[in-house]
Each structure stands twice: as C-alpha cells, then as structure tokens.
Design a protein around this motif. Sequence first.
Motif, short mmCIF file in Angstrom:
data_model
loop_
_atom_site.label_atom_id
_atom_site.label_comp_id
_atom_site.label_asym_id
_atom_site.label_seq_id
_atom_site.Cartn_x
_atom_site.Cartn_y
_atom_site.Cartn_z
N ASN A 73 -10.49 -6.74 -50.26
CA ASN A 73 -11.64 -7.18 -51.04
C ASN A 73 -12.93 -6.62 -50.46
O ASN A 73 -13.26 -6.87 -49.31
N CYS A 76 -19.64 -5.12 -53.38
CA CYS A 76 -20.72 -4.16 -53.55
C CYS A 76 -21.84 -4.85 -54.33
O CYS A 76 -21.59 -5.37 -55.43
N LYS A 89 -20.31 -6.78 -57.54
CA LYS A 89 -18.95 -6.46 -57.94
C LYS A 89 -18.00 -6.74 -56.79
O LYS A 89 -18.35 -6.59 -55.61
N LEU A 91 -14.49 -5.32 -55.48
CA LEU A 91 -13.60 -4.18 -55.66
C LEU A 91 -12.32 -4.36 -54.87
O LEU A 91 -12.32 -4.96 -53.79
N ARG A 92 -11.25 -3.82 -55.40
CA ARG A 92 -9.98 -3.83 -54.68
C ARG A 92 -9.88 -2.59 -53.80
O ARG A 92 -10.12 -1.46 -54.25
N ALA A 98 -11.78 2.59 -51.89
CA ALA A 98 -12.07 1.90 -53.15
C ALA A 98 -13.12 2.71 -53.90
O ALA A 98 -13.76 3.60 -53.34
N HIS A 99 -13.30 2.42 -55.17
CA HIS A 99 -14.33 3.11 -55.95
C HIS A 99 -14.83 2.19 -57.06
O HIS A 99 -14.17 1.24 -57.46
N GLY A 100 -16.04 2.48 -57.54
CA GLY A 100 -16.63 1.66 -58.59
C GLY A 100 -17.93 2.27 -59.08
O GLY A 100 -18.30 3.40 -58.71
N SER A 494 -8.17 -6.60 -63.00
CA SER A 494 -9.28 -5.68 -63.22
C SER A 494 -10.42 -6.40 -63.94
O SER A 494 -10.23 -7.46 -64.54
N GLU A 495 -11.61 -5.82 -63.89
CA GLU A 495 -12.80 -6.42 -64.47
C GLU A 495 -12.63 -6.63 -65.98
O GLU A 495 -12.15 -5.75 -66.69
#
Length: 657
Positions: A73, A76, A89, A91-92, A98-100, A494-495
């Motif tokens: 976890n 961001c 956010k 993120l996994r 990770a990315h976002g 997911s979101e």
Amino acid sequence: MICYAFIAYLFTISSFAQKSNSLDTSYDNYFTYSRIIPYLHLNKTSFIKGEEIWFKSYILNQQTNKLDTITTNLYCIIYDKNGNQKKKKLLRVKNGVAHGSFKIDSTFNQGSYYIKATTNWMKNFKEDHSYVQKITIINNNNTPLAQLKKNNSNITLLPEGGHLLESTDNSLGIVVKNLNEKGIKIKHGAILNQHNIVVKEFKTTLLGLGKVDFYYNKANTYYVKIELNDGTHHTKPLPKAKKLGIALKVVNTNTPFIQISLNTNTKTLAGSKQKKFTLLIHNTRDYYKKTIQFNNKNTKYTFLLPSKKIQKGVNIITLLNSDNTPIAERVIFNYKKSLTASLSITKNTIDTDSVSIKIKKQNPGKHFISASILPSTTKSNLNRPSILFNFLFKPYIRGNVENPNYYFKNTTRKKLMELDLLLLTQGWSKYDWKNIFSQQSLPKHKIERGITIKGTINTATKSSHITLISKGNSVFTMHPIVNNTFKVENLFLSENSEFQLAFNQKKKLEKSNAYLQFFPNSSISKLRVEEDIETYTKPTINYSYKNFIKNIEVLDVVNIKGIKKEKEDDNNLIMKSVFSRSYNMQKRLNNYNESFFDFLREKKFWVDPFQSRITIRSGALSASSNRRNVRVFLDGFDITHSPVSYTHLTLPTIYSV
C-alpha cells in the motif's frame, strides 16, 4: 603524501576486544526494523490545466538495499502551497513498483503544489523518509509566477564535525547563496581576525560551496568576508569556538584510503588522559568501530581508513566519548562504480520515433526502466532529484540540496570532491542519537496489505459464510460469519470498481444486507511546507495546434453513426466445435435474476460449491460416482484438471465439452 610511520607515531588505536553493549545493542535495536524509501518518477514538474501528472514509484528497502517486496500500500497525496491536502490515492505496490496519475482539473490554481509518497509503516520511525516533490501549475498566459529577488547573498558557516575548537586546527564549511537559494561562485573569500588581518583565503564552487582550514587562536575573534562578482562585499562572524573538545576533519579524495584527523588542545588533553573515545563509521545496515586512547603528549591524531573496510555509498562518521555521548559527526560518501548501472541510449536512424537502450552493467537480475520523453529545450522538468540521489543520499541528510543530479552526471574525481564538500556542509546526519539510545518499542503502525472490509449483517441468516464477488478485479472469495459479523482482509480492488456480497444458502447465493466499514480510512493529512521561494518564470508557450503542424488544411467536422459489433474473443474461437456449447454469462446474469450456480443446475450439471473448491459434473442434479467429469473453460482457460479457488474464479463466459 602522509606515510604510515608518521601515522603510527601520532596515535595509538586498537579495536574493541568485545562490543560495548550500550552502544552496539542500542544501534542494532534502533535499526532492527528496516526503513523503506519511496521515490516517484514524474513525467515532468510543470503542468497546465487539463494535463495529467503521471508517475511511477520505486520503493527501496534500506536494510537490503533492494526493491522492497513486502510493501503493498502506497499513499500518493497532492498538497497546495500551504500544505493542505487536495487529492489522495492509494496505490497497490507489486515487488517494489507502482504507478498512477492525477488529473489537473479546474480546481487547480496557478502556483506551487507538492506531491508526496508515503506508507503507514513509515509512521513508526522518527525520521520522515517520505518522498516530496514540488510541482508547478501554470496557466495559458505569459505572466511569471514570481519575480527573482535582487542579487544579494546569504552566508552559512558550518564547522566540520559540528563545532570549532580553540587553540587547534579547524575545518570550516561555507555556503554562499543568493536570496533565491541559488549557490554563488564568489570572486574572493577570506577569514579575517579582529584586526582585519587575513588569516586564510578560500573560494567557492559554482554551487556556492567552500571550505577553509585554519588555526583558531583563542586570543582572536574571526569573521568571514566575501566579494561577489558585482563588486559588493558581505561579512559574517564565525561561530564561537569551544574551550574543550575535539575537532573532526576528514579528507576524502576518492582514493583507497580516507584520512581522518582528530585535533584537540592541551587543555582538553589534560582532562582526557587514559580516556577512550569511540569512532563509529556506520550506515544503518552495518558499522565499523575503532577505539582511540589519548595520551598526554599529542594533540593531533591522524590515520588512514581503508575504504574497503566500510560499506559503499553513504557512511556516517561519529565520534563518541567514554560515556557514549556523540561529540562530533560527519557524513561521507564511499564511491564505487558498482553503485550505478550505466545506460547507453541510441536513437534509431531509420525510425525516428524509437530509441535503443542498453544496460552496460552486467546484472542477471530484473531491471525496471521508466522514461519521460520531453523536448530537449523544455523548461517543464526542473529541479527534480534523480532516483540515485533519493536512494543513496536523501535518507541520511537533513537539508535540501541544490542540483543534486549534477554530481552523478559524467561523474569525475573533481565532482566527487565537490560532493564531499556538499556532505561536509550538511552537518550531522538525519539520525538523532537521542533516539538511537532511547528504549525502543514494538512498531505501532503495521504494514498494510490491501483493503480490509468489516461488515455487520442487518438481516437474519443461517449462512455460515458470505461470498464477495468483483468481476472487474477477478475476485471471488468466501469468508466466515461469526456473530453476524465478517471480515475481508488483503483485498485489492481497482479504483471505482464494483463488488457484490451474497450469502451461501443451500448451495445458492442470495443477496445480503450489511453495514460495511472500510480500512484503511481515508484520513486528511497536513504537509509541513518550509518557506520556499518560487524562481520559475513561465516561458512563452503558444498552444495552437497550427504551430506543431505545417502546411495543414482544416477540415469540417463529420459525424459518423454506426452500430458497434462485438469482437469475437480469440480464446473462444479455438474452443468452438460441434461437441461444445458456450454461454455468455454476463448477458445471462443481467437478464435473469439468478445466480451462476442456478444456471449450471438448469443446464443439468451437478455443482458442489464446497468451501474454496467448485466441483462440476455432467448429468442430474444429484451426486453420483459414475457421473463423468466435464471439461470447463473459464475466460478461455481450461480448468478441468485443477480445483478452482473462489479467489481466482471469474464469470463472464463458461464452456462445457
């Protein structure tokens, strides 16, 4: 060059025969639990409304010095210039990566914002290793964000080791910056005494860093005087020297040896007979320790430390007295080429839109590469520290560093000496010895793993389990019901995805009615923003597409209407035969109020959804030993010979053969 005979004459050094429990135990306990260091690779640092902040995150485990494989976890968060939270956010993280992204919508105003990456586990430690990067939002106009301040200067004086000492040789670090916090290369600099007599002269680097060695006469007072290139002069008095103590001096010139000098005075020496001092070279993962026995003759002790005896990368040199009280400290960098992997990037002359990337360092492990492709003359990607600086240096130093990437672009011996000068002026490390010697408690903040859902059932039920289904995340799990409550842990959704909860009733799934709580909670945080000076002036930008494409003809808008034809799944085609039947379960479940298992029973299959396995056989609705098994495909994959776990079951299409 200093020879070994001279060194041996100056001092007597011996290693501890056994470890000092108070020092070694405290140090080991403090760093038992590894810190993690996040880094965000942003696509750029300046944006206009309507654009998107894309980023990829890498998380380092400080103890292993590799990508962290435990963290899942990552938070961001975007803050405004006052430190107020704006967007957040969760993120996994998979295997340390990770990315976002964040959308720059109409709620963003022109000015400064900050993006932060952190985890719940990091709250356990006194040192904040969160990643924070300043970003700038600009509008489509030519108004500068702020005017540069006049060319004045700030002088900061930083004695090496932390203090000056009377009646001995001292080393003084000097930082000269303008009011916009940019380093200045001065025209001339000197230390003068109260009679305006020049004691020692010095100069600074392009980034405003300097160093001067001088003897501190207790009968004098001193001040620094600099002359800028515009002819102006500025002065600042030196910090007051201590009467008793030890002055630390390190010479690190990227050779096989690091020279360490300990200078004291006769007054200190008289009270330090037969007293042991500990010199600890450490970096949170490992340490090298020596004891120093002062005699009653020599006030200067110098020795060469083989660089191979300490860890590569950043190390902290700490001098402690016989009571284990730290009295001097300095950060150094033990450079080794193996710390970095060089990339060779070549442009494809045939295809101008592609490049070739070759890793020069031979490493059989997995490599991760993230790239931001921008025009070579862009001003939208300024002052972003590299991942190398963030992982190697940021965890150990307290202050901010101007142009940190300078030292590792075409690294030379000269740049490494400038880097040593930078570390000298950073002072003591980020790790406070008061915290290290304090009694350590067990971590209060756990390592979060996905999302936890706690539920309380509001209706009467005889079911012992509840099923959670999320098609978009390929999740199908069962969980026990105890006293009308249940808990779903380690859940990754997911979101904006959807999920359903259902009771297991007589081999059927029935709708549930439950009050749900989600953890971790979406709490609001505040960012402590230090006083910052905006020096970025927005360049003239014309956003018309006509400036990007020449010889164009603008066409009228044409609206085309049509009926979308569903594309046949390639995996489905290979299973089409006269011996098979296929059903689109998504359409079926949408049109009829029935469960997936009801549908199978309707088609004369025997279904036993027992605990975490599903058994499907052809024939009547009752179990029989002579019923033949059927071949079943889920989403194009043959699952006939493997038990199907609820946690891996997806329902869009099922085939039977």
